[in-house]
Design an enzyme around this catalytic site. Structure first.
Site, mmCIF file in Angstrom:
data_model
loop_
_atom_site.group_PDB
_atom_site.id
_atom_site.type_symbol
_atom_site.label_atom_id
_atom_site.label_comp_id
_atom_site.label_asym_id
_atom_site.label_seq_id
_atom_site.Cartn_x
_atom_site.Cartn_y
_atom_site.Cartn_z
ATOM 1 N NE ARG A 225 37.076 44.328 44.469
ATOM 2 C CZ ARG A 225 36.703 45.597 44.590
ATOM 3 N NH1 ARG A 225 36.355 46.275 43.502
ATOM 4 N NH2 ARG A 225 36.676 46.190 45.771
ATOM 5 C CG ASP A 248 37.503 50.878 36.306
ATOM 6 O OD1 ASP A 248 38.379 51.652 35.866
ATOM 7 O OD2 ASP A 248 37.126 50.877 37.498
ATOM 8 C CD GLU A 253 42.653 46.071 39.416
ATOM 9 O OE1 GLU A 253 42.373 46.872 40.330
ATOM 10 O OE2 GLU A 253 41.798 45.499 38.722
ATOM 11 C CG HIS A 272 40.214 49.273 40.291
ATOM 12 N ND1 HIS A 272 40.479 48.073 40.933
ATOM 13 C CD2 HIS A 272 39.053 49.713 40.843
ATOM 14 C CE1 HIS A 272 39.531 47.817 41.819
ATOM 15 N NE2 HIS A 272 38.652 48.808 41.781
ATOM 16 N N GLY A 275 35.306 54.554 40.963
ATOM 17 C CA GLY A 275 34.714 55.241 42.104
ATOM 18 C C GLY A 275 35.374 56.549 42.470
#
Length: 307
Positions: A225, A248, A253, A272, A275
């Site tokens: 995070r 990432d 953000e 980001h 995943g």
């Protein structure tokens, strides 16, 4: 009739996991176009990408289960009532996040940005002697399922992997160090991979003192995070050329277009996306199906967050 909102068509999920439970109404919610019947929503899967407001759950009086599509739920915790089950997408993002962590590590160590830029200029300018992953010491800070997935992938790279968790324990690969040992571990680290969730204990963990303890030339990789890292402190270190970073996740953000981190020397940024791979949806769909089945049967859901 009780509603289920998710950013997927029922048929899309059933193609992977088979029939979803009957007795529920399924509606697609993409974060922008709100279906009718919000007061009847009992099971909610927020969109993984998009502008969905996490405070939307406050308008769902019948809500019983929130199935997060992400491993972290820090953005949902302040909004989901304590009597509503909040479930993590455990295991869903392990391969994608581990792959990107390893990719960022390799890209930074082998200086991919340099070679990509040369390719665009059609230049053949060889350089040898850059840093490797082999024979380096890599700290993994955050040793849940994703941290362990990163460890497994690093095993073949002939490096010294040092896992760090909240407290010392024995893990699947041997000793796991406690976070209280970081002052003695950081000076010997060639790379540090951050994969911790955001909690009061981890917010700002990577501060000026943490970074100052790293040796010259060390690399910070963050796939956890953004707020775990003090952005100003990191900027000071990379601008001086002493440290490098592959990120990432960042703070703030999304990263504003004029933010100095974009052009800071020795920094690689991905937006980001760790995943979001082809491995994500089938795994998430299996958790959604299981928790829907459990909900209809009156059973507790899997991967519920203790609060």
């Amino acid at each position: 009739m009780a509603q289920v909102w998710m950013d997927y068509d029922r048929s899309e999920v059933e193609e992977v996991v088979g029939p979803l439970p009957d007795g529920l109404t399924y509606a697609r919610y993409d974060g922008e176009h709100e279906p009718d019947g919000i007061e009847q929503v009992e099971f909610y899967v927020p969109p993984y990408f998009g502008p969905a407001d996490p405070a939307l759950v406050g308008r769902m009086p019948a809500l019983k289960v929130v199935q997060a599509p992400s491993a972290g739920v820090d953005h949902l915790l302040p909004h989901v009532p304590a009597d509503v089950a909040l479930c993590r997408a455990a295991g869903v993002h392990d391969p994608g996040t581990a792959e990107l962590a390893l990719g960022l590590l390799l890209a930074a160590q082998r200086d991919f940005p340099r070679w990509f830029a040369q390719q665009q200029r059609h230049e053949w300018d060889q350089f040898n002697g850059g840093p490797s992953v082999a024979d380096r010491r890599v700290l993994i800070i955050g040793y849940g399922s994703i941290g362990q997935a990163i460890h497994r992938r690093l095993d073949g790279f002939e490096c010294d992997v040092v896992p760090v968790a909240t407290t010392a324990r024995t893990g699947p690969y041997g000793a796991v160090h406690g976070v209280d040992e970081l002052p003695s571990l950081l000076p010997g680290a060639d790379a540090v991979i951050i994969v911790t969730p955001l909690t009061p204990a981890t917010e700002g963990l990577v501060d000026a003192a943490f970074l100052a303890a790293l040796p010259d030339g060390a690399l910070l990789v963050n796939v956890g995070r953004g707020k775990v890292v003090d952005t100003d402190a990191l900027l000071a270190e990379v601008r001086s050329g002493r440290l490098r970073a592959a990120l990432d996740v960042v703070d703030p953000e999304p990263l504003p277009a004029d933010h100095p981190l974009w052009n800071a020397p020795g920094v690689i940024i991905t937006p980001h996306v760790a995943g979001g791979t082809t491995a994500m949806r089938p795994r998430l769909f299996r958790i959604i199906e299981e928790n829907l089945r459990r909900y209809v049967a009156g059973e507790p859901p899997v991967h519920a967050v203790e609060r």
